[in-house]
Design a protein around this motif. Structure first.
Motif, PDB file in Angstrom:
ATOM      1  N   ARG A 141      32.607  58.234 -18.694  1.00 35.96           N
ATOM      2  CA  ARG A 141      33.138  59.216 -19.635  1.00 35.96           C
ATOM      3  C   ARG A 141      33.429  60.540 -18.930  1.00 35.96           C
ATOM      4  O   ARG A 141      34.456  61.163 -19.154  1.00 35.96           O
ATOM      5  N   ALA A 142      32.515  60.987 -18.090  1.00 34.95           N
ATOM      6  CA  ALA A 142      32.700  62.259 -17.386  1.00 34.95           C
ATOM      7  C   ALA A 142      33.877  62.191 -16.416  1.00 34.95           C
ATOM      8  O   ALA A 142      34.575  63.175 -16.216  1.00 34.95           O
ATOM      9  N   GLY A 143      34.096  61.037 -15.822  1.00 35.29           N
ATOM     10  CA  GLY A 143      35.212  60.866 -14.892  1.00 35.29           C
ATOM     11  C   GLY A 143      36.513  60.516 -15.585  1.00 35.29           C
ATOM     12  O   GLY A 143      37.563  60.441 -14.959  1.00 35.29           O
ATOM     13  N   LEU A 144      36.419  60.301 -16.916  1.00 43.39           N
ATOM     14  CA  LEU A 144      37.556  59.914 -17.744  1.00 43.39           C
ATOM     15  C   LEU A 144      38.255  58.702 -17.139  1.00 43.39           C
ATOM     16  O   LEU A 144      37.611  57.777 -16.656  1.00 43.39           O
ATOM     17  N   ASP A 145      39.557  58.696 -17.170  1.00 44.58           N
ATOM     18  CA  ASP A 145      40.293  57.542 -16.650  1.00 44.58           C
ATOM     19  C   ASP A 145      40.760  57.768 -15.210  1.00 44.58           C
ATOM     20  O   ASP A 145      41.682  57.135 -14.730  1.00 44.58           O
ATOM     21  N   TYR A 146      40.064  58.675 -14.508  1.00 43.52           N
ATOM     22  CA  TYR A 146      40.453  59.029 -13.144  1.00 43.52           C
ATOM     23  C   TYR A 146      39.793  58.157 -12.076  1.00 43.52           C
ATOM     24  O   TYR A 146      40.125  58.288 -10.907  1.00 43.52           O
ATOM     25  N   TRP A 147      38.857  57.308 -12.456  1.00 44.36           N
ATOM     26  CA  TRP A 147      38.127  56.523 -11.458  1.00 44.36           C
ATOM     27  C   TRP A 147      39.035  55.738 -10.514  1.00 44.36           C
ATOM     28  O   TRP A 147      38.743  55.668  -9.318  1.00 44.36           O
ATOM     29  N   PRO A 148      40.157  55.175 -10.983  1.00 40.53           N
ATOM     30  CA  PRO A 148      41.031  54.464 -10.036  1.00 40.53           C
ATOM     31  C   PRO A 148      41.629  55.386  -8.966  1.00 40.53           C
ATOM     32  O   PRO A 148      42.105  54.917  -7.945  1.00 40.53           O
ATOM     33  N   HIS A 149      41.582  56.693  -9.195  1.00 36.21           N
ATOM     34  CA  HIS A 149      42.171  57.649  -8.259  1.00 36.21           C
ATOM     35  C   HIS A 149      41.131  58.307  -7.355  1.00 36.21           C
ATOM     36  O   HIS A 149      41.463  59.211  -6.591  1.00 36.21           O
ATOM     37  N   VAL A 150      39.889  57.854  -7.457  1.00 36.20           N
ATOM     38  CA  VAL A 150      38.807  58.423  -6.648  1.00 36.20           C
ATOM     39  C   VAL A 150      38.565  57.525  -5.442  1.00 36.20           C
ATOM     40  O   VAL A 150      38.368  56.316  -5.587  1.00 36.20           O
ATOM     41  N   ASP A 151      38.582  58.129  -4.268  1.00 37.59           N
ATOM     42  CA  ASP A 151      38.253  57.412  -3.037  1.00 37.59           C
ATOM     43  C   ASP A 151      36.732  57.486  -2.881  1.00 37.59           C
ATOM     44  O   ASP A 151      36.210  58.374  -2.217  1.00 37.59           O
ATOM     45  N   VAL A 152      36.041  56.572  -3.546  1.00 36.51           N
ATOM     46  CA  VAL A 152      34.574  56.619  -3.592  1.00 36.51           C
ATOM     47  C   VAL A 152      33.975  55.508  -2.742  1.00 36.51           C
ATOM     48  O   VAL A 152      34.467  54.377  -2.730  1.00 36.51           O
ATOM     49  N   HIS A 153      32.922  55.873  -2.004  1.00 39.42           N
ATOM     50  CA  HIS A 153      32.208  54.920  -1.153  1.00 39.42           C
ATOM     51  C   HIS A 153      30.723  55.025  -1.490  1.00 39.42           C
ATOM     52  O   HIS A 153      30.168  56.120  -1.481  1.00 39.42           O
ATOM     53  N   ILE A 154      30.112  53.891  -1.749  1.00 35.05           N
ATOM     54  CA  ILE A 154      28.686  53.859  -2.075  1.00 35.05           C
ATOM     55  C   ILE A 154      27.946  53.291  -0.874  1.00 35.05           C
ATOM     56  O   ILE A 154      28.310  52.227  -0.351  1.00 35.05           O
ATOM     57  N   HIS A 155      26.915  54.010  -0.445  1.00 34.89           N
ATOM     58  CA  HIS A 155      26.139  53.624   0.733  1.00 34.89           C
ATOM     59  C   HIS A 155      24.708  53.319   0.310  1.00 34.89           C
ATOM     60  O   HIS A 155      24.118  54.070  -0.471  1.00 34.89           O
ATOM     61  N   PRO A 156      24.115  52.240   0.825  1.00 32.65           N
ATOM     62  CA  PRO A 156      22.758  51.855   0.415  1.00 32.65           C
ATOM     63  C   PRO A 156      21.676  52.845   0.850  1.00 32.65           C
ATOM     64  O   PRO A 156      20.613  52.895   0.255  1.00 32.65           O
ATOM     65  N   ASP A 157      21.965  53.645   1.896  1.00 25.81           N
ATOM     66  CA  ASP A 157      20.988  54.638   2.346  1.00 25.81           C
ATOM     67  C   ASP A 157      21.676  55.610   3.303  1.00 25.81           C
ATOM     68  O   ASP A 157      22.831  55.438   3.681  1.00 25.81           O
ATOM     69  N   TRP A 158      20.918  56.637   3.688  1.00 25.12           N
ATOM     70  CA  TRP A 158      21.456  57.686   4.557  1.00 25.12           C
ATOM     71  C   TRP A 158      21.875  57.146   5.926  1.00 25.12           C
ATOM     72  O   TRP A 158      22.931  57.504   6.453  1.00 25.12           O
ATOM     73  N   ASN A 159      21.061  56.283   6.503  1.00 25.85           N
ATOM     74  CA  ASN A 159      21.364  55.748   7.831  1.00 25.85           C
ATOM     75  C   ASN A 159      22.679  54.973   7.849  1.00 25.85           C
ATOM     76  O   ASN A 159      23.467  55.103   8.781  1.00 25.85           O
ATOM     77  N   GLU A 160      22.914  54.185   6.819  1.00 24.14           N
ATOM     78  CA  GLU A 160      24.162  53.430   6.750  1.00 24.14           C
ATOM     79  C   GLU A 160      25.344  54.380   6.603  1.00 24.14           C
ATOM     80  O   GLU A 160      26.399  54.187   7.226  1.00 24.14           O
ATOM     81  N   PHE A 161      25.188  55.414   5.796  1.00 19.98           N
ATOM     82  CA  PHE A 161      26.245  56.424   5.663  1.00 19.98           C
ATOM     83  C   PHE A 161      26.565  57.030   7.027  1.00 19.98           C
ATOM     84  O   PHE A 161      27.725  57.126   7.419  1.00 19.98           O
TER      85      PHE A 161
END
Length: 150
Positions: A45-65
């Motif tokens: 809801r907070a991101g509205l319908d913009y999620w397809p336009h977000v270059d988002v990367h999820i990392h399992p932990d700091w070291n992997e990032f």
């Protein structure tokens, strides 16, 4: 410029920051554990319908990032220490790192990276909202590096 959220806890804040990143074409990194599921309705809801336009990367932990991104420079945001954001010299390749809403970045992370930035606060407020802080820091960094559109 990239935004890094270390263990974010509150879905609407992350959603707002995702929207900010979509608006500025800024890559967003989320470091787990997250305080919510990525399909959380408040996050969407907070991101509205913009999620397809977000270059988002999820990392399992700091070291992997750190291994996968290999950032040139990490700029650690803190409510209490560092150079005021308008006096800090941002670079185009910076990764701005913000900590969890209830506790901020851990001391060991702050201690291992020398570049700290803060947003000056006067008055009786301990800190600003995470998404507000991300917006202030990102727009100041884009202004300094000449990346704001005219």
């Amino acid at each position: 410029m990239q935004i890094v959220l270390f263990e974010p806890e509150i879905p609407p804040n992350t959603g707002n920051i995702a929207r900010l990143c979509a608006a500025t074409k800024t890559r967003l990194h989320l470091i787990e554990p997250l305080g919510f599921k990525v399909d959380d309705k408040h996050l969407k809801r907070a991101g509205l319908d913009y999620w397809p336009h977000v270059d988002v990367h999820i990392h399992p932990d700091w070291n992997e990032f750190m291994q996968s991104v290999q950032p040139e420079r990490l700029v650690m945001a803190s409510a209490r220490t560092g150079v005021a954001h308008h006096c800090f010299d941002f670079r185009e390749t910076d990764c701005i790192v913000l900590g969890p809403e209830t506790r901020g970045l851990p001391d060991d992370l702050l201690d291992s990276h020398p570049d700290h930035v803060r947003i000056p606060i006067w008055g009786e407020v301990r800190s600003l909202n995470l998404s507000t802080s991300a917006g202030i820091l990102l727009y100041e960094s884009l202004r300094q590096t000449g990346k704001l559109p005219r």
